[in-house]
Structure formats: structure tokens, C-alpha cells
Design a protein around this motif. Structure first.
Motif, PDB file in Angstrom:
ATOM      1  N   LEU A  61       7.138  -3.258   4.753  1.00 33.66           N
ATOM      2  CA  LEU A  61       7.743  -4.586   4.616  1.00 33.66           C
ATOM      3  C   LEU A  61       6.717  -5.682   4.896  1.00 33.66           C
ATOM      4  N   PHE A  62       5.840  -5.462   5.866  1.00 27.98           N
ATOM      5  CA  PHE A  62       4.780  -6.421   6.141  1.00 27.98           C
ATOM      6  C   PHE A  62       3.910  -6.634   4.915  1.00 27.98           C
ATOM      7  N   PHE A  63       3.499  -5.543   4.253  1.00 24.92           N
ATOM      8  CA  PHE A  63       2.673  -5.669   3.054  1.00 24.92           C
ATOM      9  C   PHE A  63       3.426  -6.388   1.932  1.00 24.92           C
ATOM     10  N   ILE A  64       4.689  -6.098   1.788  1.00 25.62           N
ATOM     11  CA  ILE A  64       5.474  -6.735   0.718  1.00 25.62           C
ATOM     12  C   ILE A  64       5.612  -8.237   0.968  1.00 25.62           C
ATOM     13  N   TYR A  65       6.033  -8.600   2.180  1.00 22.21           N
ATOM     14  CA  TYR A  65       6.256 -10.015   2.478  1.00 22.21           C
ATOM     15  C   TYR A  65       4.965 -10.823   2.460  1.00 22.21           C
ATOM     16  N   THR A  66       3.906 -10.269   3.031  1.00 18.88           N
ATOM     17  CA  THR A  66       2.647 -11.017   3.033  1.00 18.88           C
ATOM     18  C   THR A  66       2.034 -11.107   1.640  1.00 18.88           C
ATOM     19  N   SER A  67       2.352 -10.147   0.780  1.00 14.72           N
ATOM     20  CA  SER A  67       1.859 -10.234  -0.599  1.00 14.72           C
ATOM     21  C   SER A  67       2.466 -11.433  -1.321  1.00 14.72           C
ATOM     22  N   PHE A  68       3.734 -11.713  -1.037  1.00 18.00           N
ATOM     23  CA  PHE A  68       4.359 -12.881  -1.649  1.00 18.00           C
ATOM     24  C   PHE A  68       3.800 -14.179  -1.069  1.00 18.00           C
ATOM     25  N   LEU A  69       3.547 -14.189   0.228  1.00 19.40           N
ATOM     26  CA  LEU A  69       3.058 -15.402   0.880  1.00 19.40           C
ATOM     27  C   LEU A  69       1.582 -15.664   0.604  1.00 19.40           C
ATOM     28  N   ALA A  70       0.784 -14.599   0.536  1.00 13.43           N
ATOM     29  CA  ALA A  70      -0.660 -14.766   0.401  1.00 13.43           C
ATOM     30  C   ALA A  70      -1.151 -14.477  -1.015  1.00 13.43           C
ATOM     31  N   VAL A  71      -0.269 -14.482  -1.971  1.00 10.64           N
ATOM     32  CA  VAL A  71      -0.579 -14.306  -3.384  1.00 10.64           C
ATOM     33  C   VAL A  71      -1.392 -13.025  -3.636  1.00 10.64           C
ATOM     34  N   GLY A  72      -0.927 -11.921  -3.063  1.00 14.78           N
ATOM     35  CA  GLY A  72      -1.512 -10.628  -3.387  1.00 14.78           C
ATOM     36  C   GLY A  72      -2.707 -10.196  -2.576  1.00 14.78           C
ATOM     37  N   PHE A  73      -3.190 -11.008  -1.640  1.00  9.29           N
ATOM     38  CA  PHE A  73      -4.355 -10.613  -0.852  1.00  9.29           C
ATOM     39  C   PHE A  73      -4.132  -9.306  -0.088  1.00  9.29           C
TER      40      PHE A  73
END
Length: 73
Positions: free
Chosen positions: A33-45
Motif C-alpha cells: 500500500l505504501f508503494f501504491i499510494y506514494t506512486s500516485f503522490l510522487a508520480v511513479g518515483f
């Protein structure tokens, strides 16, 4: 269709979340979930980090297999 996609990712995932969960004693679900949510916030980084970690884990497993084969000889 969605079931086929889920089965594909479950069979061929790289094991990054599992490795990190075992290493830091955190639930694998929370890491995913951390990877999914941060992918949306950080534009895939975080996806770049995920694939980078998967690459190194794959190399690590490959080296372990080679060492095991040479041990048997």
C-alpha cells in the motif's frame, strides 16, 4: 480479465515487498500500500525504486544459485 492480471502479478512478482517485510518485520500489505499510494503522490518515483530493488534481488538470487552449484562440485 482482472483475475488473470492478479494471478500474473502474484506468480511473477519480484518479491521486493516480501523481502522488505521480512527484513523490517512489517506487514507485506502495508508495504504494498505504501508503494501504491506514494506512486500516485510522487508520480511513479517509488516504482523506479521498486524495479531497482527487484533487479538487485534477482542478481542476488542468481549469485546464490551459482555458489550453491559450485559447492556441490
Amino acid at each position: 480479465m482482472l483475475d488473470r492480471i492478479l494471478i500474473f502479478f502474484e506468480r511473477y512478482s519480484f518479491g521486493v515487498c516480501t523481502y522488505l517485510g521480512e527484513k523490517f518485520e512489517i506487514s507485506q500489505t502495508k508495504i504494498r500500500l505504501f508503494f501504491i499510494y506514494t506512486s500516485f503522490l510522487a508520480v511513479g518515483f517509488p516504482l523506479i525504486f521498486y524495479f531497482f530493488a527487484a533487479f538487485f534481488l534477482d542478481i542476488r538470487n542468481y549469485v546464490k544459485k551459482i555458489r550453491f552449484q559450485f559447492k556441490e562440485i
